[in-house]
Motif scaffolding. Sequence first.
Motif, PDB file in Angstrom:
ATOM      1  N   CYS A 137       0.813  -1.229   0.000  1.00 64.33           N
ATOM      2  CA  CYS A 137       0.000   0.000   0.000  1.00 64.33           C
ATOM      3  C   CYS A 137       0.841   1.271   0.000  1.00 64.33           C
ATOM      4  CB  CYS A 137      -0.951   0.015   1.194  1.00 64.33           C
ATOM      5  SG  CYS A 137      -0.108   0.150   2.796  1.00 64.33           S
ATOM      6  N   LEU A 138       2.165   1.126   0.239  1.00 62.84           N
ATOM      7  CA  LEU A 138       3.118   2.246   0.230  1.00 62.84           C
ATOM      8  C   LEU A 138       2.851   3.256   1.351  1.00 62.84           C
ATOM      9  CD1 LEU A 138       3.414   2.851  -3.628  1.00 62.84           C
ATOM     10  CD2 LEU A 138       4.758   1.332  -2.150  1.00 62.84           C
ATOM     11  N   ASN A 139       2.212   2.820   2.429  1.00 63.15           N
ATOM     12  CA  ASN A 139       1.997   3.652   3.608  1.00 63.15           C
ATOM     13  C   ASN A 139       2.747   3.056   4.806  1.00 63.15           C
ATOM     14  OD1 ASN A 139       0.143   5.787   2.743  1.00 63.15           O
ATOM     15  ND2 ASN A 139      -1.296   4.115   2.366  1.00 63.15           N
ATOM     16  N   ILE A 140       2.837   3.849   5.889  1.00 64.03           N
ATOM     17  CA  ILE A 140       3.451   3.337   7.116  1.00 64.03           C
ATOM     18  C   ILE A 140       2.693   2.088   7.566  1.00 64.03           C
ATOM     19  CG2 ILE A 140       4.019   3.856   9.528  1.00 64.03           C
ATOM     20  CD1 ILE A 140       5.644   5.451   7.552  1.00 64.03           C
ATOM     21  N   TRP A 141       3.461   1.069   8.021  1.00 62.67           N
ATOM     22  CA  TRP A 141       2.830  -0.181   8.449  1.00 62.67           C
ATOM     23  C   TRP A 141       1.663   0.064   9.406  1.00 62.67           C
ATOM     24  CZ3 TRP A 141       8.297  -0.937  10.412  1.00 62.67           C
ATOM     25  CH2 TRP A 141       9.150  -1.372   9.402  1.00 62.67           C
ATOM     26  N   HIS A 142       0.617  -0.716   9.242  1.00 58.27           N
ATOM     27  CA  HIS A 142      -0.481  -0.728  10.211  1.00 58.27           C
ATOM     28  C   HIS A 142      -0.648  -2.162  10.691  1.00 58.27           C
ATOM     29  CE1 HIS A 142      -4.215   0.087  12.265  1.00 58.27           C
ATOM     30  NE2 HIS A 142      -4.799  -0.897  11.601  1.00 58.27           N
ATOM     31  N   ASP A 143      -0.455  -2.401  11.996  1.00 58.89           N
ATOM     32  CA  ASP A 143      -0.519  -3.750  12.563  1.00 58.89           C
ATOM     33  C   ASP A 143       0.441  -4.652  11.786  1.00 58.89           C
ATOM     34  OD1 ASP A 143      -1.237  -5.915  14.102  1.00 58.89           O
ATOM     35  OD2 ASP A 143      -3.155  -6.252  13.100  1.00 58.89           O
ATOM     36  N   VAL A 144       1.717  -4.314  11.838  1.00 57.49           N
ATOM     37  CA  VAL A 144       2.726  -4.902  10.943  1.00 57.49           C
ATOM     38  C   VAL A 144       2.929  -6.395  11.191  1.00 57.49           C
ATOM     39  CG1 VAL A 144       4.549  -4.170  12.530  1.00 57.49           C
ATOM     40  CG2 VAL A 144       5.131  -4.674  10.155  1.00 57.49           C
ATOM     41  N   VAL A 145       3.099  -7.134  10.075  1.00 54.21           N
ATOM     42  CA  VAL A 145       3.441  -8.560  10.126  1.00 54.21           C
ATOM     43  C   VAL A 145       4.747  -8.773   9.367  1.00 54.21           C
ATOM     44  CG1 VAL A 145       1.045  -9.338  10.326  1.00 54.21           C
ATOM     45  CG2 VAL A 145       2.091  -9.118   8.058  1.00 54.21           C
ATOM     46  N   THR A 146       5.485  -9.803   9.771  1.00 57.40           N
ATOM     47  CA  THR A 146       6.754 -10.143   9.139  1.00 57.40           C
ATOM     48  C   THR A 146       6.652 -11.540   8.543  1.00 57.40           C
ATOM     49  OG1 THR A 146       8.014  -8.782  10.690  1.00 57.40           O
ATOM     50  CG2 THR A 146       9.232 -10.488   9.514  1.00 57.40           C
ATOM     51  N   VAL A 147       7.134 -11.694   7.294  1.00 54.41           N
ATOM     52  CA  VAL A 147       7.115 -12.998   6.639  1.00 54.41           C
ATOM     53  C   VAL A 147       8.514 -13.597   6.683  1.00 54.41           C
ATOM     54  CG1 VAL A 147       5.221 -12.297   5.140  1.00 54.41           C
ATOM     55  CG2 VAL A 147       7.574 -12.076   4.321  1.00 54.41           C
ATOM     56  N   ALA A 148       8.587 -14.916   6.650  1.00 56.29           N
ATOM     57  CA  ALA A 148       9.876 -15.616   6.673  1.00 56.29           C
ATOM     58  C   ALA A 148       9.899 -16.634   5.530  1.00 56.29           C
ATOM     59  CB  ALA A 148      10.070 -16.308   8.027  1.00 56.29           C
ATOM     60  N   PRO A 149      11.106 -16.919   4.987  1.00 58.24           N
ATOM     61  CA  PRO A 149      12.424 -16.576   5.552  1.00 58.24           C
ATOM     62  C   PRO A 149      13.012 -15.240   5.102  1.00 58.24           C
ATOM     63  CG  PRO A 149      12.691 -18.066   3.705  1.00 58.24           C
ATOM     64  CD  PRO A 149      11.209 -17.892   3.875  1.00 58.24           C
ATOM     65  N   CYS A 150      12.329 -14.479   4.251  1.00 55.76           N
ATOM     66  CA  CYS A 150      12.938 -13.249   3.710  1.00 55.76           C
ATOM     67  C   CYS A 150      12.867 -12.072   4.680  1.00 55.76           C
ATOM     68  CB  CYS A 150      12.286 -12.878   2.383  1.00 55.76           C
ATOM     69  SG  CYS A 150      10.519 -12.518   2.510  1.00 55.76           S
ATOM     70  N   LEU A 151      11.974 -12.138   5.694  1.00 51.97           N
ATOM     71  CA  LEU A 151      11.851 -11.124   6.750  1.00 51.97           C
ATOM     72  C   LEU A 151      11.419  -9.749   6.240  1.00 51.97           C
ATOM     73  CD1 LEU A 151      14.954 -12.021   8.970  1.00 51.97           C
ATOM     74  CD2 LEU A 151      12.601 -12.839   9.161  1.00 51.97           C
ATOM     75  N   HIS A 152      10.579  -9.709   5.226  1.00 49.05           N
ATOM     76  CA  HIS A 152       9.993  -8.445   4.793  1.00 49.05           C
ATOM     77  C   HIS A 152       8.704  -8.187   5.584  1.00 49.05           C
ATOM     78  CE1 HIS A 152      12.486  -8.918   0.951  1.00 49.05           C
ATOM     79  NE2 HIS A 152      12.930  -7.846   1.584  1.00 49.05           N
ATOM     80  N   ASN A 153       8.324  -6.925   5.659  1.00 45.83           N
ATOM     81  CA  ASN A 153       7.240  -6.505   6.555  1.00 45.83           C
ATOM     82  C   ASN A 153       6.110  -5.827   5.776  1.00 45.83           C
ATOM     83  OD1 ASN A 153       8.915  -7.086   9.044  1.00 45.83           O
ATOM     84  ND2 ASN A 153      10.160  -5.477   8.120  1.00 45.83           N
ATOM     85  N   PHE A 154       4.877  -6.088   6.220  1.00 46.13           N
ATOM     86  CA  PHE A 154       3.703  -5.558   5.534  1.00 46.13           C
ATOM     87  C   PHE A 154       2.603  -5.246   6.549  1.00 46.13           C
ATOM     88  CE2 PHE A 154       5.872  -8.751   3.002  1.00 46.13           C
ATOM     89  CZ  PHE A 154       6.169  -8.049   1.838  1.00 46.13           C
ATOM     90  N   CYS A 155       1.614  -4.489   6.101  1.00 47.88           N
ATOM     91  CA  CYS A 155       0.419  -4.298   6.927  1.00 47.88           C
ATOM     92  C   CYS A 155      -0.298  -5.644   7.048  1.00 47.88           C
ATOM     93  CB  CYS A 155      -0.532  -3.290   6.294  1.00 47.88           C
ATOM     94  SG  CYS A 155       0.161  -1.657   6.008  1.00 47.88           S
ATOM     95  N   ASN A 156      -0.881  -5.898   8.194  1.00 52.19           N
ATOM     96  CA  ASN A 156      -1.627  -7.132   8.402  1.00 52.19           C
ATOM     97  C   ASN A 156      -2.738  -7.276   7.362  1.00 52.19           C
ATOM     98  OD1 ASN A 156      -3.155  -9.319   9.400  1.00 52.19           O
ATOM     99  ND2 ASN A 156      -2.812  -8.746  11.513  1.00 52.19           N
ATOM    100  N   GLY A 157      -3.512  -6.208   7.175  1.00 53.62           N
ATOM    101  CA  GLY A 157      -4.617  -6.267   6.224  1.00 53.62           C
ATOM    102  C   GLY A 157      -4.148  -6.476   4.798  1.00 53.62           C
ATOM    103  N   ALA A 213     -10.031   1.310   9.196  1.00 52.19           N
ATOM    104  CA  ALA A 213     -11.129   0.360   9.401  1.00 52.19           C
ATOM    105  C   ALA A 213     -11.143  -0.704   8.305  1.00 52.19           C
ATOM    106  CB  ALA A 213     -12.463   1.101   9.442  1.00 52.19           C
ATOM    107  N   LEU A 214     -10.854  -0.287   7.076  1.00 53.96           N
ATOM    108  CA  LEU A 214     -10.833  -1.236   5.957  1.00 53.96           C
ATOM    109  C   LEU A 214      -9.687  -2.232   6.118  1.00 53.96           C
ATOM    110  CD1 LEU A 214     -12.114  -2.026   3.251  1.00 53.96           C
ATOM    111  CD2 LEU A 214     -10.505  -0.468   2.114  1.00 53.96           C
ATOM    112  N   LEU A 215      -8.517  -1.736   6.517  1.00 57.41           N
ATOM    113  CA  LEU A 215      -7.373  -2.628   6.743  1.00 57.41           C
ATOM    114  C   LEU A 215      -7.672  -3.637   7.846  1.00 57.41           C
ATOM    115  CD1 LEU A 215      -4.125  -0.445   6.536  1.00 57.41           C
ATOM    116  CD2 LEU A 215      -4.729  -2.386   5.110  1.00 57.41           C
ATOM    117  N   ASP A 216      -8.264  -3.153   8.933  1.00 53.28           N
ATOM    118  CA  ASP A 216      -8.600  -4.050  10.048  1.00 53.28           C
ATOM    119  C   ASP A 216      -9.623  -5.104   9.633  1.00 53.28           C
ATOM    120  OD1 ASP A 216      -6.882  -2.752  11.752  1.00 53.28           O
ATOM    121  OD2 ASP A 216      -8.409  -1.422  12.583  1.00 53.28           O
TER     122      ASP A 216
END
Length: 462
Positions: A137-157, A213-216
């Motif tokens: 989404c190119l915005n500051i993380w909201h409720d950030v999650v991390t994926v593995a094994p690459c360890l990149h971070n994204f909004c939960n939604g 609200a939409l992301l959540d």
Amino acid sequence: MEVGEGSGAKLSEEEIWAKLVPLDSRYSEVNIRADEILVCTEIRSSSADKQEWCKISRNSNLCSATMQNMSSHTILVNETVVHDEDTIVIKCGTEIIPGPDREGYLGYRFKLIPSLEICKKKLKISVDVEHAKCSICLNIWHDVVTVAPCLHNFCNGCFSEWLRRSQEKHSNVLCPQCRAVVQFVGRNHFLHNIAEDILETDSSLKRSDDEVALLDCYATIRSNLVIRSGKSLPRKRAHLLVDEESDDIDLPCPQCGTELEGFHCNQNTVHLQCQACGGMMPSRTDISVPQHCLGCDRAFCGAYWNAQRLTGSNFHPICSSETFKPISDCSISRIPEAAHEKNQHEQDITKRCIIRMGRTLQDVVSDWVAKFNNREIDRTRMPLNHAEMITAATYICNDCYDKLVSFLLYWFRISMPKDLLPPDASKREDCWYGYACRTQHHNEDHARKRNHVCRPTRGINM
């Protein structure tokens, strides 16, 4: 009078820890020195009379305060209506209108003044804002999650929606940023705090309430998820039962090996790891059986496998249904170790109170669960996540049940008249720091001589 030591930084008599800054510059700021203070100011721009309209108490985390409406009408706090005697947590920047609407009423902004001791403890870290943005989404993380094994971070939604679409169309779930195969995803609480600090520093980066609200609404990742690879299994495994012996079997959960209650895992099924037994279960949104404890957001398999009518095997650990069940079905026979801030003297007094009443601990807890369910208890200090959503029918784990019982026993004690306490306990004076006192943990004499099952009152009548 003997007093305890507060759980936060020590304050001098003259130190200002917060202010109410009027939105109209013609009026004076209200300096807050005491840990608890009744605010008396003008509340209407048309009147020069000052009235007591709220009480502000400093919270033990030193980063927020609790405001109680002491007036006869409602107060607006960030557009939230606070009724007479109700409380609400306020933070730096909170806007307060001491009346039911903005028309004719003065406005104040709550401002925290960090003490010198707190400032010294803060470590300043420089973060490039671009490194704290979700690449979807190119915005500051909201409720950030991390994926593995690459360890990149994204909004939960954002990632939840990516995960859903990937499972529908592809055999593997690929990282949206680097295209590596994702094997695991989980919420990152450390980066969540960093994102919150960034937004507090630069409010222009905040999203609108509708966007949040939409992301959540899209967000489905509540605990650690194990994501299976899309590689096809050898044909011989497709017909194996879960209890067959084979050195080749590598099936995450029983429903990967056979169909149970009309469900069979496929190659794209996401799995949850139980926090009690370490076993796996499929993450499912198509059933009403809870798989997460609402108190801590961790995954537990007891309720799910019980609904699937399955017990444990040599290959797959499965919890008993006793590890995760509704609050109303839970039972307890001993006061939790964490009750009354681990003060064993207060725990003993609570135990004696219950015995003097001719009741059992379970009787008392059941009564207070009913009060809790009827929303007769202030949940501000409740040590569980999603406090406002929890009811007697909510499934929680044993750890969270102990925390809930400790919370209810505090209210049981604080609501008890002194004449119902054991004689030696009823004669004690309250510690100024109440439940937040640190001295009670290392000074047995102080822990015994002062009542610590009470609210902090440091700064009142000193």
